[in-house]
Design an enzyme around this catalytic site. Sequence first.
Site, PDB file in Angstrom:
ATOM      1  N   ASP A 296     -39.450  30.336 -78.422  1.00 40.03           N
ATOM      2  CA  ASP A 296     -38.783  31.632 -78.336  1.00 40.03           C
ATOM      3  C   ASP A 296     -37.288  31.400 -78.172  1.00 40.03           C
ATOM      4  O   ASP A 296     -36.877  30.582 -77.338  1.00 40.03           O
ATOM      5  CB  ASP A 296     -39.335  32.407 -77.140  1.00 40.03           C
TER       6      ASP A 296
ATOM      7  N   LYS B   8     -29.352  45.254 -82.935  1.00 48.00           N
ATOM      8  CA  LYS B   8     -28.689  44.399 -83.924  1.00 48.00           C
ATOM      9  C   LYS B   8     -27.175  44.590 -83.886  1.00 48.00           C
ATOM     10  O   LYS B   8     -26.407  43.628 -84.006  1.00 48.00           O
ATOM     11  CB  LYS B   8     -29.230  44.699 -85.327  1.00 48.00           C
TER      12      LYS B   8
ATOM     13  N   ARG C 279     -40.286  60.096 -89.153  1.00 55.34           N
ATOM     14  CA  ARG C 279     -39.884  59.211 -88.058  1.00 55.34           C
ATOM     15  C   ARG C 279     -38.777  59.850 -87.230  1.00 55.34           C
ATOM     16  O   ARG C 279     -37.894  60.524 -87.769  1.00 55.34           O
ATOM     17  CB  ARG C 279     -39.403  57.886 -88.649  1.00 55.34           C
TER      18      ARG C 279
ATOM     19  N   THR D 133     -28.008  43.646 -90.336  1.00 56.37           N
ATOM     20  CA  THR D 133     -28.634  44.667 -91.174  1.00 56.37           C
ATOM     21  C   THR D 133     -27.656  45.798 -91.467  1.00 56.37           C
ATOM     22  O   THR D 133     -26.763  46.073 -90.646  1.00 56.37           O
ATOM     23  CB  THR D 133     -29.886  45.252 -90.476  1.00 56.37           C
ATOM     24  N   ASP D 134     -27.845  46.469 -92.586  1.00 55.05           N
ATOM     25  CA  ASP D 134     -27.012  47.632 -92.889  1.00 55.05           C
ATOM     26  C   ASP D 134     -27.307  48.799 -91.951  1.00 55.05           C
ATOM     27  O   ASP D 134     -26.532  49.761 -91.869  1.00 55.05           O
ATOM     28  CB  ASP D 134     -27.185  48.066 -94.348  1.00 55.05           C
ATOM     29  N   GLU D 135     -28.409  48.722 -91.223  1.00 52.51           N
ATOM     30  CA  GLU D 135     -28.763  49.818 -90.322  1.00 52.51           C
ATOM     31  C   GLU D 135     -27.778  49.979 -89.163  1.00 52.51           C
ATOM     32  O   GLU D 135     -27.769  51.014 -88.499  1.00 52.51           O
ATOM     33  CB  GLU D 135     -30.187  49.641 -89.798  1.00 52.51           C
TER      34      GLU D 135
ATOM     35  N   TYR E  96     -33.809  49.598 -82.559  1.00 57.43           N
ATOM     36  CA  TYR E  96     -33.677  48.393 -83.383  1.00 57.43           C
ATOM     37  C   TYR E  96     -32.252  48.202 -83.864  1.00 57.43           C
ATOM     38  O   TYR E  96     -31.640  47.148 -83.647  1.00 57.43           O
ATOM     39  CB  TYR E  96     -34.625  48.463 -84.585  1.00 57.43           C
TER      40      TYR E  96
END
Length: 327
Positions: free
Chosen positions: A59, A157, A276, A125-127, A153
């Site tokens: 981990d 990030k 969602r 990420t593009d998020e 999430y």
Amino acid sequence: MRIIVTGGAGFIGGNFIHYMTKKYPNYRIINVDCLTYAGNLATLKSVVNNPNYKFYKTDITDRNAINDIFENEKPDIVVNFAAESHVDRSIENPAVFLNTNIIGTQVLMDACRKHGIQRFHQVSTDEVYGDLPLDRPDLMFTEQTPIHTSSPYSASKASADLLVQAYYRTFKLPVTISRCSNNYGPYHFPEKLIPLMIVNALHDKPLPVYGKGENVRDWLYVEDHCSAIDLIIHSNAVGEVFNIGGHNEMRNIDIVKLIISELGKSEDLITFVEDRKGHDLRYAIDPAKINNKLGWLPQIKFADGIIMTIQWYLENRWWWEPLYMNR
């Protein structure tokens, strides 16, 4: 060259290991993965016996274990794919995402500082940019777009990205960050849109689509993503952020219908479900910077890549059926 790849038993990390071992047979590739539900060593079946490949079940939040790996392997580069990445799961249990995606990134960078690595690359990420309106197709995310997250999430990030940039400024750690649009291709865990639609359709099961399926995503074939990261980690662009996009914007419902058509199934399988929470409307990446600075362009058009992906799932049931049945 010695490269630690964290999350190498996952979808993109596994594809990256395949890409790198093929392109650079003399590189030593060290895979560090704790094998959560989305990690699958079967993805790396063809490289297990490669003498330049090594796997550690660890981990990334385990500071002592990570330091031991760095001591043993003396890496030149670290590419951090390891992350909890499913938005729905982050809504159900945010704490897991904060621990892996933020603390894990810190642990890796502390080890990088201690052992003097040449490059730490953060796969983002593009998020982190939030979303764009559906009625403004002229708007795209650039590297200067402000961070504006929508889910636990994406917030985790974005936090990791900010931490990476802080380590660059404060400690002069040689870092790079890439923010990519939605990936698709082989070895994709069957909970994400494209593989779930494929395998559900093959079993004549309902195809759950959020809302009306009008949400838009920019899709990139996973091997194109791997080639972009390869260019970034071998470049001298220390401290920089690169957007990686495919110029393949598609509505979710159109992707589902395309998959149904290719598999010869009925659209009656489509089942619209409650949307969602905080569902982003549209993602669109402008990859001009990586094109101008590093000469990267995506090679696989979506029309070709989706057929290649469907064919892969048809030919590799041995890989996905155990995962699908045990979800």
